[in-house]
Design a protein around this motif. Sequence first.
Motif, mmCIF file in Angstrom:
data_model
loop_
_atom_site.group_PDB
_atom_site.id
_atom_site.type_symbol
_atom_site.label_atom_id
_atom_site.label_comp_id
_atom_site.label_asym_id
_atom_site.label_seq_id
_atom_site.Cartn_x
_atom_site.Cartn_y
_atom_site.Cartn_z
ATOM 1 N N THR A 78 0.825 -1.206 0.000
ATOM 2 C CA THR A 78 0.000 0.000 0.000
ATOM 3 C C THR A 78 0.855 1.250 0.000
ATOM 4 O O THR A 78 0.549 2.228 -0.698
ATOM 5 C CB THR A 78 -0.930 -0.008 1.227
ATOM 6 O OG1 THR A 78 -1.775 -1.163 1.171
ATOM 7 C CG2 THR A 78 -1.796 1.229 1.260
ATOM 8 N N LEU A 81 2.070 1.813 -3.460
ATOM 9 C CA LEU A 81 0.968 2.151 -4.362
ATOM 10 C C LEU A 81 0.583 3.627 -4.236
ATOM 11 O O LEU A 81 0.203 4.262 -5.228
ATOM 12 C CB LEU A 81 -0.233 1.267 -4.047
ATOM 13 C CG LEU A 81 -1.399 1.302 -5.032
ATOM 14 C CD1 LEU A 81 -0.959 0.759 -6.392
ATOM 15 C CD2 LEU A 81 -2.565 0.476 -4.497
ATOM 16 N N LEU A 82 0.688 4.188 -3.045
ATOM 17 C CA LEU A 82 0.340 5.600 -2.859
ATOM 18 C C LEU A 82 1.202 6.510 -3.726
ATOM 19 O O LEU A 82 0.752 7.591 -4.127
ATOM 20 C CB LEU A 82 0.495 5.989 -1.384
ATOM 21 C CG LEU A 82 -0.531 5.431 -0.404
ATOM 22 C CD1 LEU A 82 -0.225 5.917 1.004
ATOM 23 C CD2 LEU A 82 -1.945 5.844 -0.812
ATOM 24 N N VAL A 97 -10.085 -1.277 2.497
ATOM 25 C CA VAL A 97 -9.051 -2.195 2.029
ATOM 26 C C VAL A 97 -9.661 -3.589 1.922
ATOM 27 O O VAL A 97 -10.193 -4.112 2.912
ATOM 28 C CB VAL A 97 -7.842 -2.216 2.988
ATOM 29 C CG1 VAL A 97 -6.796 -3.224 2.515
ATOM 30 C CG2 VAL A 97 -7.228 -0.822 3.094
ATOM 31 N N SER A 111 -5.486 -0.648 6.602
ATOM 32 C CA SER A 111 -6.505 0.403 6.677
ATOM 33 C C SER A 111 -6.174 1.418 7.766
ATOM 34 O O SER A 111 -6.337 2.634 7.569
ATOM 35 C CB SER A 111 -7.884 -0.213 6.907
ATOM 36 O OG SER A 111 -7.912 -0.980 8.088
ATOM 37 N N LEU A 114 -3.365 3.644 6.458
ATOM 38 C CA LEU A 114 -3.847 4.649 5.510
ATOM 39 C C LEU A 114 -4.606 5.753 6.227
ATOM 40 O O LEU A 114 -4.490 6.930 5.861
ATOM 41 C CB LEU A 114 -4.734 3.978 4.460
ATOM 42 C CG LEU A 114 -4.004 3.096 3.447
ATOM 43 C CD1 LEU A 114 -5.014 2.321 2.603
ATOM 44 C CD2 LEU A 114 -3.090 3.926 2.547
ATOM 45 N N LEU A 155 -11.193 6.198 -1.024
ATOM 46 C CA LEU A 155 -10.110 5.390 -1.568
ATOM 47 C C LEU A 155 -10.386 3.922 -1.276
ATOM 48 O O LEU A 155 -10.636 3.544 -0.125
ATOM 49 C CB LEU A 155 -8.766 5.792 -0.947
ATOM 50 C CG LEU A 155 -7.549 4.964 -1.407
ATOM 51 C CD1 LEU A 155 -7.269 5.185 -2.889
ATOM 52 C CD2 LEU A 155 -6.313 5.304 -0.569
ATOM 53 N N VAL A 157 -8.599 0.163 -1.763
ATOM 54 C CA VAL A 157 -7.351 -0.548 -2.062
ATOM 55 C C VAL A 157 -7.643 -2.044 -2.069
ATOM 56 O O VAL A 157 -8.211 -2.580 -1.103
ATOM 57 C CB VAL A 157 -6.258 -0.220 -1.026
ATOM 58 C CG1 VAL A 157 -5.012 -1.055 -1.289
ATOM 59 C CG2 VAL A 157 -5.912 1.270 -1.069
ATOM 60 N N LEU A 159 -5.970 -5.968 -2.597
ATOM 61 C CA LEU A 159 -4.663 -6.578 -2.378
ATOM 62 C C LEU A 159 -4.703 -8.087 -2.606
ATOM 63 O O LEU A 159 -5.626 -8.770 -2.150
ATOM 64 C CB LEU A 159 -4.193 -6.308 -0.944
ATOM 65 C CG LEU A 159 -3.947 -4.841 -0.580
ATOM 66 C CD1 LEU A 159 -3.927 -4.667 0.929
ATOM 67 C CD2 LEU A 159 -2.651 -4.342 -1.197
ATOM 68 N N ALA A 180 -1.357 -4.943 -5.986
ATOM 69 C CA ALA A 180 -2.186 -3.960 -5.295
ATOM 70 C C ALA A 180 -2.820 -3.049 -6.329
ATOM 71 O O ALA A 180 -2.185 -2.665 -7.320
ATOM 72 C CB ALA A 180 -1.354 -3.150 -4.304
ATOM 73 N N ALA A 182 -5.465 0.500 -6.562
ATOM 74 C CA ALA A 182 -6.127 1.584 -5.839
ATOM 75 C C ALA A 182 -7.149 2.241 -6.759
ATOM 76 O O ALA A 182 -6.851 2.552 -7.926
ATOM 77 C CB ALA A 182 -5.115 2.625 -5.361
ATOM 78 N N THR A 256 -7.496 -8.744 -7.190
ATOM 79 C CA THR A 256 -7.086 -7.569 -7.962
ATOM 80 C C THR A 256 -7.191 -7.748 -9.467
ATOM 81 O O THR A 256 -7.190 -6.753 -10.206
ATOM 82 C CB THR A 256 -5.627 -7.206 -7.628
ATOM 83 O OG1 THR A 256 -4.767 -8.305 -8.012
ATOM 84 C CG2 THR A 256 -5.448 -6.938 -6.145
#
Length: 300
Positions: A78, A81-82, A97, A111, A114, A155, A157, A159, A180, A182, A256
Amino acid sequence: MYLTTSPGAVGAPAPARRAPLRLSWLVGRTFSGGRPFLPDPVTPSLAQMQTDLVRPYPVEFRPELLERGERNTFVEMTQELLADLPPLEEPLDLVLVAHTVPDADPRRSASCHLADVLPGDPLAFNLSDQGTAAGFTALRLVSEYAAADAFRHVLVVLLDQRTFLYDTTGARDVPRQDCAVALLFGPEGRAGQPVTRQLADVAPDEVRTTLDAVLNEPAGAGAGGPVTLITGQGLDAERFGPGLDVRPAPPGRPCTGPWAALADVLPEFTGAGPRRMVVAEYDRALRYLCTTTLDLEEGT
């Protein structure tokens, strides 16, 4: 802090109509390698935690996998990925998430992480035990929460993690790759508000006719334009024939896969006319048929 209140008084005016949550950004990333499990300086030890976690189930913790295994944890994936998302300046209202299998190292919550590092004070939680329906359940919950509250920025996410510290022989929907994805939602975006349906007890011979009804549905800004169907691992892309633009999801990514495929396909249609995108998945064991429809508008 997310707070709920009692319902309004009978006859009270309805709340102001909210702006639809549009898909504003979608990114995916795969990961290889990872950090070794040992040495493990954290207390409580991962070995003891995994022993406790698997005790109620017919599987056995395999400590030898700690010695030679590697992992990309949910938090680590995560975090990377941000970096693929645009700067998040507006406060987030919800962070969700979702995953099909538990984190091999569950001592840190993605979670909660984040919620700490992203702007705002969002409602944040994890979603699991949904099998290949996890991503669709996440989007359905986003729509339901947004309908019940004044959410403007969300948001999601998703996984997949391939590392297990126990035997998975014979298990269904086991990830074979770390990945991952998003999905960022807001009042503006590349596609309209997603419409997600989750249908239970759909027999295999009913899948095609049920899905055809979704593909031919007239509503939405993308109606009348071409249709692209993204199929998850439970759908045979070959069954739909050459008359439809069908894009199969990559294998080994039960959570995903379809959304990573959507992230790959969307750039093809930037600046083009209206188009309908339908993401679909079918679980033959549970007989769940899930679809999400996104209508791309002119010039998106």
